[in-house]
Design an enzyme around this catalytic site. Structure first.
Site, PDB file in Angstrom:
ATOM      1  N   SER A  22       0.849  -1.185   0.000  1.00 43.41           N
ATOM      2  CA  SER A  22       0.000   0.000   0.000  1.00 43.41           C
ATOM      3  C   SER A  22       0.887   1.238   0.000  1.00 43.41           C
ATOM      4  O   SER A  22       1.655   1.450   0.942  1.00 43.41           O
ATOM      5  CB  SER A  22      -0.862  -0.007   1.269  1.00 43.41           C
ATOM      6  OG  SER A  22      -1.053   1.301   1.763  1.00 43.41           O
ATOM      7  N   ASP A  49      -3.030   4.388  -2.577  1.00 48.01           N
ATOM      8  CA  ASP A  49      -4.106   4.906  -1.706  1.00 48.01           C
ATOM      9  C   ASP A  49      -4.326   6.392  -1.930  1.00 48.01           C
ATOM     10  O   ASP A  49      -3.605   7.233  -1.397  1.00 48.01           O
ATOM     11  CB  ASP A  49      -3.745   4.633  -0.243  1.00 48.01           C
ATOM     12  CG  ASP A  49      -4.008   3.181   0.126  1.00 48.01           C
ATOM     13  OD1 ASP A  49      -3.167   2.591   0.828  1.00 48.01           O
ATOM     14  OD2 ASP A  49      -5.053   2.662  -0.289  1.00 48.01           O
ATOM     15  N   HIS A  80      -6.827   2.708  -5.367  1.00 48.30           N
ATOM     16  CA  HIS A  80      -7.922   2.695  -4.384  1.00 48.30           C
ATOM     17  C   HIS A  80      -8.366   4.134  -4.151  1.00 48.30           C
ATOM     18  O   HIS A  80      -7.650   4.924  -3.516  1.00 48.30           O
ATOM     19  CB  HIS A  80      -7.390   2.048  -3.086  1.00 48.30           C
ATOM     20  CG  HIS A  80      -8.380   1.962  -1.982  1.00 48.30           C
ATOM     21  ND1 HIS A  80      -8.001   1.609  -0.699  1.00 48.30           N
ATOM     22  CD2 HIS A  80      -9.709   2.188  -1.932  1.00 48.30           C
ATOM     23  CE1 HIS A  80      -9.064   1.604   0.089  1.00 48.30           C
ATOM     24  NE2 HIS A  80     -10.119   1.949  -0.626  1.00 48.30           N
ATOM     25  N   MET A 151     -12.945  -3.665   3.225  1.00 51.08           N
ATOM     26  CA  MET A 151     -11.903  -3.090   4.080  1.00 51.08           C
ATOM     27  C   MET A 151     -11.900  -3.779   5.433  1.00 51.08           C
ATOM     28  O   MET A 151     -12.959  -4.016   6.025  1.00 51.08           O
ATOM     29  CB  MET A 151     -12.147  -1.592   4.261  1.00 51.08           C
ATOM     30  CG  MET A 151     -12.031  -0.762   2.993  1.00 51.08           C
ATOM     31  SD  MET A 151     -10.386  -0.789   2.280  1.00 51.08           S
ATOM     32  CE  MET A 151      -9.459   0.089   3.564  1.00 51.08           C
ATOM     33  N   GLY A 156      -8.611   5.271   5.414  1.00 50.68           N
ATOM     34  CA  GLY A 156      -8.056   6.585   5.760  1.00 50.68           C
ATOM     35  C   GLY A 156      -6.657   6.548   6.318  1.00 50.68           C
ATOM     36  O   GLY A 156      -5.872   7.473   6.098  1.00 50.68           O
ATOM     37  N   PHE A 157      -6.317   5.473   7.033  1.00 53.91           N
ATOM     38  CA  PHE A 157      -4.996   5.455   7.671  1.00 53.91           C
ATOM     39  C   PHE A 157      -4.411   4.047   7.687  1.00 53.91           C
ATOM     40  O   PHE A 157      -5.147   3.062   7.752  1.00 53.91           O
ATOM     41  CB  PHE A 157      -5.084   5.976   9.119  1.00 53.91           C
ATOM     42  CG  PHE A 157      -5.531   7.400   9.207  1.00 53.91           C
ATOM     43  CD1 PHE A 157      -6.885   7.705   9.347  1.00 53.91           C
ATOM     44  CD2 PHE A 157      -4.613   8.444   9.095  1.00 53.91           C
ATOM     45  CE1 PHE A 157      -7.314   9.026   9.400  1.00 53.91           C
ATOM     46  CE2 PHE A 157      -5.035   9.769   9.152  1.00 53.91           C
ATOM     47  CZ  PHE A 157      -6.382  10.064   9.300  1.00 53.91           C
ATOM     48  N   GLY A 159      -1.736   1.249   9.645  1.00 58.44           N
ATOM     49  CA  GLY A 159      -1.367   0.930  11.028  1.00 58.44           C
ATOM     50  C   GLY A 159      -2.528   0.653  11.962  1.00 58.44           C
ATOM     51  O   GLY A 159      -2.363   0.631  13.184  1.00 58.44           O
ATOM     52  N   ASP A 185      -7.687  -5.299   2.686  1.00 61.39           N
ATOM     53  CA  ASP A 185      -6.862  -4.100   2.840  1.00 61.39           C
ATOM     54  C   ASP A 185      -7.061  -3.521   4.240  1.00 61.39           C
ATOM     55  O   ASP A 185      -8.155  -3.109   4.603  1.00 61.39           O
ATOM     56  CB  ASP A 185      -7.331  -3.082   1.784  1.00 61.39           C
ATOM     57  CG  ASP A 185      -6.503  -1.828   1.751  1.00 61.39           C
ATOM     58  OD1 ASP A 185      -6.907  -0.896   1.026  1.00 61.39           O
ATOM     59  OD2 ASP A 185      -5.471  -1.767   2.436  1.00 61.39           O
ATOM     60  N   GLY A 186      -5.953  -3.574   5.014  1.00 68.58           N
ATOM     61  CA  GLY A 186      -6.011  -2.951   6.332  1.00 68.58           C
ATOM     62  C   GLY A 186      -5.698  -3.938   7.445  1.00 68.58           C
ATOM     63  O   GLY A 186      -6.474  -4.861   7.666  1.00 68.58           O
ATOM     64  N   GLY A 187      -4.565  -3.732   8.102  1.00 67.61           N
ATOM     65  CA  GLY A 187      -4.191  -4.624   9.213  1.00 67.61           C
ATOM     66  C   GLY A 187      -3.818  -6.011   8.763  1.00 67.61           C
ATOM     67  O   GLY A 187      -3.858  -6.967   9.548  1.00 67.61           O
ATOM     68  N   GLY A 207       0.531  -2.557   4.300  1.00 61.00           N
ATOM     69  CA  GLY A 207       1.240  -1.291   4.491  1.00 61.00           C
ATOM     70  C   GLY A 207       2.321  -1.432   5.548  1.00 61.00           C
ATOM     71  O   GLY A 207       3.475  -1.737   5.255  1.00 61.00           O
ATOM     72  N   SER A 208       1.901  -1.278   6.803  1.00 64.70           N
ATOM     73  CA  SER A 208       2.897  -1.220   7.888  1.00 64.70           C
ATOM     74  C   SER A 208       3.665  -2.520   8.073  1.00 64.70           C
ATOM     75  O   SER A 208       4.826  -2.481   8.501  1.00 64.70           O
ATOM     76  CB  SER A 208       2.236  -0.807   9.204  1.00 64.70           C
ATOM     77  OG  SER A 208       0.983  -1.430   9.348  1.00 64.70           O
TER      78      SER A 208
HETATM   79  C1  DX5 Z   1      -6.245   2.566   4.430  1.00 69.46           C
HETATM   80  C2  DX5 Z   1      -5.585   2.050   3.156  1.00 69.46           C
HETATM   81  C3  DX5 Z   1      -4.792   0.787   3.391  1.00 69.46           C
HETATM   82  C4  DX5 Z   1      -3.686   0.957   4.450  1.00 69.46           C
HETATM   83  C5  DX5 Z   1      -3.034  -0.365   4.754  1.00 69.46           C
HETATM   84  O1  DX5 Z   1      -7.232   3.506   4.081  1.00 69.46           O
HETATM   85  O2  DX5 Z   1      -6.545   1.790   2.181  1.00 69.46           O
HETATM   86  O3  DX5 Z   1      -4.229   0.378   2.138  1.00 69.46           O
HETATM   87  O4  DX5 Z   1      -2.742   1.869   3.981  1.00 69.46           O
HETATM   88  O5  DX5 Z   1      -2.046  -0.133   5.754  1.00 69.46           O
HETATM   89  P1  DX5 Z   1      -1.844  -1.222   6.919  1.00 69.46           P
HETATM   90  O6  DX5 Z   1      -1.409  -2.491   6.222  1.00 69.46           O
HETATM   91  O7  DX5 Z   1      -0.749  -0.647   7.779  1.00 69.46           O
HETATM   92  O8  DX5 Z   1      -3.159  -1.380   7.614  1.00 69.46           O
HETATM   93 ZN    ZN Z   2      -6.014   0.915   0.233  1.00 64.87          ZN
END
Ligand code: DX5
Ligand code: ZN
Length: 228
Positions: A22, A49, A80, A151, A156-157, A159, A185-187, A207-208
Site C-alpha cells: 500500500s 491509496d 484505491h 476493508m 483513511g490510515f 497501522g 486491505d487494512g491490518g 502497508g505497515s
Molecule cells: C487505508 C488504506 C490501506 C492501508 C493499509 O485507508 O486503504 O491500504 O494503507 O495499511 P496497513 O497495512 O498498515 O493497515
Molecule cells: Zn487501500
C-alpha cells in the site's frame, strides 16, 4: 479496450496469492528507489491509496503520483479511490496510467453510474466497502465489478487493527460472485494474512507490515510463507 490494463488484470487473476504494498507509508521522498526495492523484493503489483481529505479524514496524492509511477514501472497499478466524488476524476486517473480503479460504495454519487463510467474506459473496475457497511447494502453492484475490496480497517490510515468483519464479506462474495478478484486491505500482517486467504482473498494489501520493516524482502517472504 485497454491492452495494458487487460494485461494487468490477467497478472492479478493469474496469481494464487499476491502481496500488494500500500503506497501510503512508503518513503515518498525516494519513491523511485522504493519501487526498485519493492520489485527486488518480489512485488508484482502496487496498491495506490488516493485520499481527498473529505471522504476520509486524510489527504494523500492524485494523478501526478500515478503518472510518475507509470513512468517508472510496468507493474499493475491498483488504485484505491477514497474520494467522495470519483466521477470527476475517472478519465484523469486512466490517462495517468491506472490499470484498475476501485471506488467506495459509500460515495456521494450513484455507484452503478460510476462503475459503468470506469468500465467504459476499458480498465479494471473495483468496489470497496468500509467495515461498518453491510454486505447486503452494496452486493447488487458486484456483478459489474472485476474486483471486490472489503476493508478490514476504516479507510483513511495505515497501522490500524484488523477487523475480521471483512472475512465474512469475502466469503459471501466468493459464494455469490466467483468471477471476482477478492482483495483485502487494512491490518493485513503475519497474524491475519492466512485467515484472509482462507476466506477467499488472493490480493493482500499490506502497508505497515512491509514499510515498518527494514528489509522489504524478508517482510514479504514472511507474509507469503504464512500462505503456503
Ligand atoms: C487505508 C488504506 C490501506 C492501508 C493499509 O485507508 O486503504 O491500504 O494503507 O495499511 P496497513 O497495512 O498498515 O493497515
Ligand atoms: Zn487501500
Amino acid at each position: 479496450m485497454n491492452t495494458r490494463a487487460n494485461r494487468a488484470l490477467e497478472t492479478l487473476r493469474g496469481s494464487p496469492q499476491l502481496v500488494l504494498p500500500s503506497l501510503l507509508q512508503c518513503d515518498f521522498g525516494n519513491l523511485a528507489s522504493e519501487i526498485e526495492r519493492l520489485e527486488a523484493a518480489g512485488i508484482r503489483a502496487l496498491h495506490l491509496d488516493v485520499m481527498d481529505g473529505h471522504f476520509v479524514p486524510n489527504l494523500t496524492y492524485g494523478m501526478p503520483i500515478v503518472a510518475g509511477l507509470r513512468r517508472r514501472t510496468e507493474m499493475p497499478l491498483d488504485v484505491h479511490l477514497m474520494i467522495s466524488r470519483p466521477s470527476r476524476y475517472i478519465q484523469q486517473f486512466v490517462d495517468a496510467g491506472a490499470d484498475l480503479l476501485t471506488i467506495h460504495c459509500e460515495i456521494e454519487e450513484p455507484v452503478d453510474e460510476v462503475l459503468d463510467q470506469i468500465r467504459e474506459t476499458g480498465i479494471g473496475v473495483g468496489l470497496a466497502a468500509n467495515p461498518d457497511t453491510a454486505y447486503e447494502s452494496f452486493s447488487q453492484h458486484l456483478a459489474k465489478c472485476d474486483l471486490f475490496l472489503p476493508m478490514s480497517v476504516n479507510a483513511g490510515f495505515g497501522g490500524q487493527e484488523f477487523n475480521p468483519v471483512a472475512l465474512d464479506k469475502l466469503r459471501a462474495a466468493r459464494a455469490d460472485h466467483p468471477h471476482l478478484l477478492l482483495e483485502v486491505d487494512g491490518g493485513v500482517n503475519l497474524s491475519t494474512i492466512a485467515d484472509c486467504a482462507d476466506a477467499g482473498a488472493t490480493l493482500m494489501v499490506v502497508g505497515s507490515a512491509i514499510f515498518g520493516q527494514s528489509d522489504y524482502g524478508t517482510a514479504i517472504d514472511g507474509l507469503l510463507a504464512k500462505l503456503n
